[in-house]
Design a protein around this motif. Structure first.
Motif, mmCIF file in Angstrom:
data_model
loop_
_atom_site.group_PDB
_atom_site.id
_atom_site.type_symbol
_atom_site.label_atom_id
_atom_site.label_comp_id
_atom_site.label_asym_id
_atom_site.label_seq_id
_atom_site.Cartn_x
_atom_site.Cartn_y
_atom_site.Cartn_z
ATOM 1 N N GLY A 1 33.484 66.409 11.035
ATOM 2 C CA GLY A 1 33.605 65.472 10.157
ATOM 3 C C GLY A 1 34.593 65.967 9.141
ATOM 4 O O GLY A 1 35.101 65.095 8.237
ATOM 5 N N LEU A 2 34.954 67.096 9.073
ATOM 6 C CA LEU A 2 36.117 67.745 8.108
ATOM 7 C C LEU A 2 37.384 67.222 8.527
ATOM 8 O O LEU A 2 38.166 66.797 7.743
ATOM 9 C CB LEU A 2 36.122 69.177 8.492
ATOM 10 C CG LEU A 2 35.209 70.037 7.766
ATOM 11 C CD1 LEU A 2 35.189 71.322 8.240
ATOM 12 C CD2 LEU A 2 35.035 70.106 6.250
ATOM 13 N N SER B 1 38.288 62.735 6.336
ATOM 14 C CA SER B 1 39.735 62.689 5.870
ATOM 15 C C SER B 1 40.591 61.504 6.295
ATOM 16 O O SER B 1 41.521 60.865 5.689
ATOM 17 C CB SER B 1 40.373 64.034 6.007
ATOM 18 O OG SER B 1 39.839 64.913 5.493
ATOM 19 N N ALA B 2 40.333 61.337 7.390
ATOM 20 C CA ALA B 2 41.168 60.130 8.160
ATOM 21 C C ALA B 2 40.804 58.736 7.891
ATOM 22 O O ALA B 2 41.590 58.087 7.612
ATOM 23 C CB ALA B 2 41.102 60.323 9.803
ATOM 24 N N ILE C 1 34.971 54.551 20.503
ATOM 25 C CA ILE C 1 35.405 55.077 22.095
ATOM 26 C C ILE C 1 36.021 56.243 21.835
ATOM 27 O O ILE C 1 35.997 56.930 22.916
ATOM 28 C CB ILE C 1 36.381 53.788 22.328
ATOM 29 C CG1 ILE C 1 35.808 52.431 22.559
ATOM 30 C CG2 ILE C 1 37.230 54.180 23.679
ATOM 31 C CD1 ILE C 1 36.813 51.148 22.542
ATOM 32 N N PHE C 2 36.746 56.596 21.043
ATOM 33 C CA PHE C 2 37.381 57.579 20.941
ATOM 34 C C PHE C 2 36.685 58.740 20.523
ATOM 35 O O PHE C 2 37.015 60.070 21.012
ATOM 36 C CB PHE C 2 38.528 57.714 19.795
ATOM 37 C CG PHE C 2 39.703 56.742 20.087
ATOM 38 C CD1 PHE C 2 40.810 57.229 20.960
ATOM 39 C CD2 PHE C 2 39.486 55.322 20.039
ATOM 40 C CE1 PHE C 2 41.738 56.306 21.417
ATOM 41 C CE2 PHE C 2 40.521 54.355 20.135
ATOM 42 C CZ PHE C 2 41.706 54.788 21.106
ATOM 43 N N SER C 3 35.625 58.718 19.915
ATOM 44 C CA SER C 3 34.479 59.497 19.454
ATOM 45 C C SER C 3 33.958 60.136 20.740
ATOM 46 O O SER C 3 33.829 61.288 21.181
ATOM 47 C CB SER C 3 33.575 59.302 18.519
ATOM 48 O OG SER C 3 32.580 60.305 18.215
ATOM 49 N N PHE D 1 42.454 56.935 15.186
ATOM 50 C CA PHE D 1 41.583 57.006 16.489
ATOM 51 C C PHE D 1 41.904 58.478 16.878
ATOM 52 O O PHE D 1 41.056 59.130 17.419
ATOM 53 C CB PHE D 1 42.416 56.035 17.331
ATOM 54 C CG PHE D 1 42.045 54.371 16.952
ATOM 55 C CD1 PHE D 1 40.816 54.322 16.200
ATOM 56 C CD2 PHE D 1 42.780 53.483 17.381
ATOM 57 C CE1 PHE D 1 40.683 52.853 16.019
ATOM 58 C CE2 PHE D 1 42.554 52.210 17.141
ATOM 59 C CZ PHE D 1 41.236 51.855 16.293
ATOM 60 N N ALA D 2 43.136 58.936 16.677
ATOM 61 C CA ALA D 2 43.522 60.315 17.043
ATOM 62 C C ALA D 2 42.748 61.501 16.434
ATOM 63 O O ALA D 2 42.433 62.310 17.032
ATOM 64 C CB ALA D 2 45.077 60.662 16.948
ATOM 65 N N CYS D 3 42.412 61.084 15.399
ATOM 66 C CA CYS D 3 41.817 62.071 14.249
ATOM 67 C C CYS D 3 40.297 62.056 14.985
ATOM 68 O O CYS D 3 39.632 63.099 14.811
ATOM 69 C CB CYS D 3 41.879 61.882 12.953
ATOM 70 S SG CYS D 3 43.366 62.334 12.323
ATOM 71 N N VAL D 4 39.881 60.758 15.250
ATOM 72 C CA VAL D 4 38.603 60.832 15.816
ATOM 73 C C VAL D 4 38.111 61.468 17.147
ATOM 74 O O VAL D 4 37.134 61.924 16.958
ATOM 75 C CB VAL D 4 38.167 59.151 15.637
ATOM 76 C CG1 VAL D 4 36.616 58.929 16.353
ATOM 77 C CG2 VAL D 4 37.930 58.620 14.255
ATOM 78 N N PHE D 5 39.151 61.153 17.966
ATOM 79 C CA PHE D 5 39.016 61.970 19.197
ATOM 80 C C PHE D 5 39.090 63.419 18.735
ATOM 81 O O PHE D 5 38.278 64.156 19.378
ATOM 82 C CB PHE D 5 40.408 61.494 19.960
ATOM 83 C CG PHE D 5 40.462 62.372 21.281
ATOM 84 C CD1 PHE D 5 39.851 62.196 22.399
ATOM 85 C CD2 PHE D 5 41.237 63.544 21.072
ATOM 86 C CE1 PHE D 5 39.882 62.787 23.568
ATOM 87 C CE2 PHE D 5 41.315 64.306 22.338
ATOM 88 C CZ PHE D 5 40.604 63.822 23.475
#
Length: 250
Positions: A26-27, A31-32, A209-211, A9-13
């Motif tokens: 997306g880079l 990966s996440a 949500i995080f995006s 979720f942190a990486c998507v944010f």
């Protein structure tokens, strides 16, 4: 909930934040998704689901602030959609390593040019003749559509740079117009992935949500700070792309 999901979720944010400013989110997000064990094709589909809604959020903020050239966005979107399947077909007949070699040289050169150009992104917007603008929009959209279908990473970043340098848009309008083009290609790809069962809607809804949050924060930073935030994020995205290309080659 497993702690690895919170890392996702942190990486998507973070990916949404970077993507809304300079493209290339997306880079980070892909990966996440891979890291938590989601298979590649499903990861791509799920990422498109979350990022499409996030990109829509950023697009609406740029539209509200009148930082979108709709004529260029419409023409470039159509030509990008035409170019994407051609790029995908090329990927099946030409080894990706040749494009990777080009990127290994081109990405550092572009990054250095951005760093050396003190007034990068601060130029006044140029009003191009209509036919000239249409032709350039077609060319940029088609070329980046082919690139997206063939390889993909950093498409939004390159679009932002080309809208700025080739079509003479200021950096904020380049970012806003890129979001519209990205949104159309993301939705088209999402439909394809969903029809083939390659979207995990449960995880996708949570990641959405995080995006959305990341895109909301990032677009706000871009609109408030302009080139001061866009320029360094462009460089960060270039570095991430270079690392991705280099690690996959060596």
């Amino acid at each position: 909930m497993d702690y690895s999901m919170w890392i996702l979720f942190a990486c998507v944010f973070l990916g949404g934040l970077v993507d809304s400013i300079a493209g290339g989110g997306g880079l980070i997000t892909l990966s996440a998704y891979y890291a938590v064990g989601i298979p590649p094709h499903v990861a791509l589909g799920t990422n498109k689901f979350a990022s499409s809604v996030g990109t829509l959020t950023a697009s609406l903020r740029f539209i509200k602030e009148h930082q979108v050239n709709f004529k260029v966005a419409a023409v470039a979107s159509v030509s990008a959609l035409l170019g994407s399947p051609i790029g995908a077909k090329l990927a099946m007949s030409i080894d990706e390593k040749y494009l990777r070699y080009v990127l290994l040289i081109a990405v550092p050169v572009i990054a250095v040019m951005i760093l050396r150009k003190k007034d990068f992104g601060e130029e006044r917007e140029k009003e191009l003749p209509l036919l000239h603008a249409i032709f350039l929009s077609l060319a940029v959209g088609f070329a980046l559509g082919c690139y997206d279908g063939f390889f993909g990473p950093g498409t939004g970043t390159f679009l932002t740079l080309l809208f700025n340098t080739v079509l003479g848009m200021n950096i904020l309008r380049s970012c806003g117009t890129t979001k519209i083009v990205n949104l159309s290609s993301n939705v088209a790809a999402l439909i394809t992935y969903a029809m083939n069962g390659n979207v995990m809607f449960g995880i996708g809804l949570q990641c959405t949500i995080f995006s959305v949050l990341g895109n909301w924060v990032g677009s706000g930073l871009a609109l408030k700070n302009g080139v001061k935030i866009v320029r360094p994020i462009l460089i960060v995205t270039m570095v991430l792309l270079l690392i991705k290309v280099a690690t996959e080659m060596f």
